[in-house]
Design a protein around this motif. Structure first.
Motif, PDB file in Angstrom:
ATOM      1  N   THR A 174      19.838  10.561  -6.546  1.00 23.71           N
ATOM      2  CA  THR A 174      20.064   9.370  -5.724  1.00 23.71           C
ATOM      3  C   THR A 174      20.210   9.751  -4.261  1.00 23.71           C
ATOM      4  OG1 THR A 174      21.060   8.044  -7.487  1.00 23.71           O
ATOM      5  CG2 THR A 174      21.690   7.489  -5.242  1.00 23.71           C
ATOM      6  N   ILE A 175      20.898  10.851  -3.987  1.00 28.63           N
ATOM      7  CA  ILE A 175      21.031  11.322  -2.610  1.00 28.63           C
ATOM      8  C   ILE A 175      19.658  11.623  -2.028  1.00 28.63           C
ATOM      9  CG2 ILE A 175      22.030  13.087  -1.121  1.00 28.63           C
ATOM     10  CD1 ILE A 175      24.039  11.131  -2.447  1.00 28.63           C
ATOM     11  N   MET A 176      18.803  12.282  -2.811  1.00 26.78           N
ATOM     12  CA  MET A 176      17.438  12.571  -2.355  1.00 26.78           C
ATOM     13  C   MET A 176      16.658  11.286  -2.113  1.00 26.78           C
ATOM     14  SD  MET A 176      14.414  14.688  -4.306  1.00 26.78           S
ATOM     15  CE  MET A 176      15.302  16.232  -4.164  1.00 26.78           C
ATOM     16  N   PHE A 177      16.790  10.340  -3.024  1.00 26.85           N
ATOM     17  CA  PHE A 177      16.098   9.052  -2.891  1.00 26.85           C
ATOM     18  C   PHE A 177      16.490   8.334  -1.608  1.00 26.85           C
ATOM     19  CE2 PHE A 177      18.026   4.811  -4.100  1.00 26.85           C
ATOM     20  CZ  PHE A 177      17.022   4.019  -3.544  1.00 26.85           C
ATOM     21  N   LEU A 178      17.774   8.297  -1.304  1.00 23.16           N
ATOM     22  CA  LEU A 178      18.237   7.630  -0.096  1.00 23.16           C
ATOM     23  C   LEU A 178      17.769   8.357   1.163  1.00 23.16           C
ATOM     24  CD1 LEU A 178      21.866   6.662  -1.181  1.00 23.16           C
ATOM     25  CD2 LEU A 178      19.899   5.135  -0.921  1.00 23.16           C
ATOM     26  N   LEU A 179      17.813   9.685   1.138  1.00 20.98           N
ATOM     27  CA  LEU A 179      17.337  10.459   2.294  1.00 20.98           C
ATOM     28  C   LEU A 179      15.860  10.190   2.554  1.00 20.98           C
ATOM     29  CD1 LEU A 179      19.105  13.919   1.778  1.00 20.98           C
ATOM     30  CD2 LEU A 179      19.484  12.306   3.652  1.00 20.98           C
ATOM     31  N   LEU A 180      15.063  10.199   1.491  1.00 21.81           N
ATOM     32  CA  LEU A 180      13.642   9.926   1.645  1.00 21.81           C
ATOM     33  C   LEU A 180      13.404   8.519   2.196  1.00 21.81           C
ATOM     34  CD1 LEU A 180      12.199  11.452  -1.666  1.00 21.81           C
ATOM     35  CD2 LEU A 180      11.743  12.258   0.655  1.00 21.81           C
ATOM     36  N   ALA A 181      14.122   7.541   1.659  1.00 23.13           N
ATOM     37  CA  ALA A 181      13.943   6.154   2.097  1.00 23.13           C
ATOM     38  C   ALA A 181      14.280   5.997   3.578  1.00 23.13           C
ATOM     39  CB  ALA A 181      14.811   5.225   1.250  1.00 23.13           C
ATOM     40  N   PHE A 182      15.404   6.576   4.006  1.00 20.39           N
ATOM     41  CA  PHE A 182      15.810   6.440   5.404  1.00 20.39           C
ATOM     42  C   PHE A 182      14.902   7.233   6.335  1.00 20.39           C
ATOM     43  CE2 PHE A 182      19.953   5.236   3.452  1.00 20.39           C
ATOM     44  CZ  PHE A 182      20.038   3.973   4.018  1.00 20.39           C
ATOM     45  N   MET A 183      14.436   8.398   5.892  1.00 22.01           N
ATOM     46  CA  MET A 183      13.513   9.186   6.716  1.00 22.01           C
ATOM     47  C   MET A 183      12.190   8.449   6.901  1.00 22.01           C
ATOM     48  SD  MET A 183      14.239  12.995   5.160  1.00 22.01           S
ATOM     49  CE  MET A 183      12.767  13.702   5.905  1.00 22.01           C
ATOM     50  N   GLY A 241      12.811   5.288   9.101  1.00 26.58           N
ATOM     51  CA  GLY A 241      12.999   5.615  10.507  1.00 26.58           C
ATOM     52  C   GLY A 241      11.695   6.026  11.168  1.00 26.58           C
ATOM     53  N   PHE A 242      10.914   6.859  10.477  1.00 23.74           N
ATOM     54  CA  PHE A 242       9.660   7.365  11.039  1.00 23.74           C
ATOM     55  C   PHE A 242       8.657   6.240  11.262  1.00 23.74           C
ATOM     56  CE2 PHE A 242       5.347   9.099  10.303  1.00 23.74           C
ATOM     57  CZ  PHE A 242       5.273   9.959  11.397  1.00 23.74           C
ATOM     58  N   LEU A 263       5.905   1.916  14.590  1.00 20.50           N
ATOM     59  CA  LEU A 263       5.628   0.501  14.838  1.00 20.50           C
ATOM     60  C   LEU A 263       6.104   0.089  16.226  1.00 20.50           C
ATOM     61  CD1 LEU A 263       6.582  -1.049  11.366  1.00 20.50           C
ATOM     62  CD2 LEU A 263       4.286  -0.704  12.292  1.00 20.50           C
ATOM     63  N   LEU A 264       7.259   0.607  16.649  1.00 22.48           N
ATOM     64  CA  LEU A 264       7.782   0.292  17.981  1.00 22.48           C
ATOM     65  C   LEU A 264       6.923   0.911  19.072  1.00 22.48           C
ATOM     66  CD1 LEU A 264      11.634   0.735  17.398  1.00 22.48           C
ATOM     67  CD2 LEU A 264      10.455  -1.396  17.946  1.00 22.48           C
ATOM     68  N   PRO A 306      11.270  -4.849   7.223  1.00 29.30           N
ATOM     69  CA  PRO A 306      11.867  -4.866   5.878  1.00 29.30           C
ATOM     70  C   PRO A 306      12.072  -3.450   5.355  1.00 29.30           C
ATOM     71  CG  PRO A 306       9.564  -5.563   5.805  1.00 29.30           C
ATOM     72  CD  PRO A 306       9.952  -5.513   7.245  1.00 29.30           C
ATOM     73  N   PHE A 307      13.264  -3.210   4.794  1.00 32.22           N
ATOM     74  CA  PHE A 307      13.604  -1.872   4.310  1.00 32.22           C
ATOM     75  C   PHE A 307      13.285  -1.690   2.830  1.00 32.22           C
ATOM     76  CE2 PHE A 307      16.850   1.455   3.214  1.00 32.22           C
ATOM     77  CZ  PHE A 307      16.232   2.475   3.924  1.00 32.22           C
ATOM     78  N   GLY A 308      13.077  -2.800   2.119  1.00 28.28           N
ATOM     79  CA  GLY A 308      12.799  -2.734   0.689  1.00 28.28           C
ATOM     80  C   GLY A 308      11.644  -1.820   0.321  1.00 28.28           C
ATOM     81  N   PRO A 309      10.484  -1.901   1.027  1.00 28.52           N
ATOM     82  CA  PRO A 309       9.371  -1.014   0.679  1.00 28.52           C
ATOM     83  C   PRO A 309       9.716   0.463   0.777  1.00 28.52           C
ATOM     84  CG  PRO A 309       8.586  -2.827   2.027  1.00 28.52           C
ATOM     85  CD  PRO A 309      10.084  -2.923   2.006  1.00 28.52           C
ATOM     86  N   PHE A 310      10.588   0.832   1.723  1.00 27.22           N
ATOM     87  CA  PHE A 310      10.970   2.239   1.862  1.00 27.22           C
ATOM     88  C   PHE A 310      11.892   2.684   0.728  1.00 27.22           C
ATOM     89  CE2 PHE A 310      10.341   0.647   6.276  1.00 27.22           C
ATOM     90  CZ  PHE A 310       9.145   1.313   6.517  1.00 27.22           C
ATOM     91  N   LEU A 311      12.766   1.780   0.314  1.00 27.89           N
ATOM     92  CA  LEU A 311      13.599   2.075  -0.854  1.00 27.89           C
ATOM     93  C   LEU A 311      12.733   2.269  -2.096  1.00 27.89           C
ATOM     94  CD1 LEU A 311      16.555  -0.468  -0.393  1.00 27.89           C
ATOM     95  CD2 LEU A 311      16.711   2.019  -0.245  1.00 27.89           C
ATOM     96  N   CYS A 312      11.744   1.403  -2.243  1.00 21.18           N
ATOM     97  CA  CYS A 312      10.864   1.499  -3.416  1.00 21.18           C
ATOM     98  C   CYS A 312      10.058   2.788  -3.398  1.00 21.18           C
ATOM     99  CB  CYS A 312       9.932   0.288  -3.461  1.00 21.18           C
ATOM    100  SG  CYS A 312      10.775  -1.290  -3.720  1.00 21.18           S
TER     101      CYS A 312
END
Length: 210
Positions: A152-161, A164-165, A170-171, A183-189
């Protein structure tokens, strides 16, 4: 779609029917849009990746259910910024069964992952003051059931990385402004799918660097 004509089996073959009909209804020529094609192609690719990692059986079927739900959530959240509760519930129920059957440590380990994800996601939800939605918190929490604490820790790190990237890209490209929601959902998925399928080799590679 508009004409109400009952579609036949050969109108519903994933990807192939869309390409053959050029993305239009055979009977009224109404365009389906690219969303159907993307969903079908992405689902097929993810199913192949699951099949390459897992032998045929109940475990593989559970992965197919998870992958289907995550792809649907990603597309829905991307378009309308909503994560449907019924899809989260399906992931939760299957996650409980998966943790009991396949996680080392069983349901206890799944609950550890779920609690860890909930704490992290809720903290960010509070600190962001609306920058993260409640649906993201629920989704992250139930995905922890599939992964256990360490993964789960790995999953969250990957999602946030990844989040953020891609948000920075996009900005910088002007596609999104500072006030626009991403939307953050696609990164969590995406982070969950990568972790579920490749957590062990990724962890082994990471530690090999040291």
């Amino acid at each position: 779609e508009r004409c109400g004509h009952l579609l036949s089996v050969y109108d519903l073959v994933p990807v192939i029917s869309y390409l053959y009909l050029c993305g239009k209804c055979r009977y009224c020529q109404t365009s389906y849009g690219s969303g159907n094609f993307i969903a079908e192609l992405l689902t097929g690719c993810v199913f192949v990746l699951c099949g390459l990692q897992i032998l045929p059986g109940i475990k593989l079927l559970m992965f197919f259910v998870l992958a289907s739900c995550l792809i649907l959530i990603s597309l829905i959240d991307f378009h309308v910024q909503i994560i449907p509760d019924y899809l989260v519930l399906i992931i939760a129920l299957c996650g409980i069964a998966f943790s009991i059957l396949y996680l080392p440590g069983g349901l206890t380990e799944g609950l550890k992952g779920s609690v860890a994800a909930f704490i992290v996601m809720l903290t960010i939800f509070i600190l962001s003051r609306g920058g993260m939605g409640g649906g993201d918190v629920k989704l992250g929490t139930v995905l922890g059931l599939w992964l256990g604490f360490e993964h789960t820790i790995m999953f969250l790190l990957l999602a946030f990385m990844m989040g953020g990237f891609i948000s920075c890209l996009l900005l910088m490209s002007g596609v999104k402004g500072r006030q626009d929601a991403v939307p953050f959902g696609p990164f969590l998925c995406a982070g969950a799918l990568i972790s579920v399928l490749y957590a062990r080799p990724l962890a082994a590679y990471y530690w090999s660097l040291f």
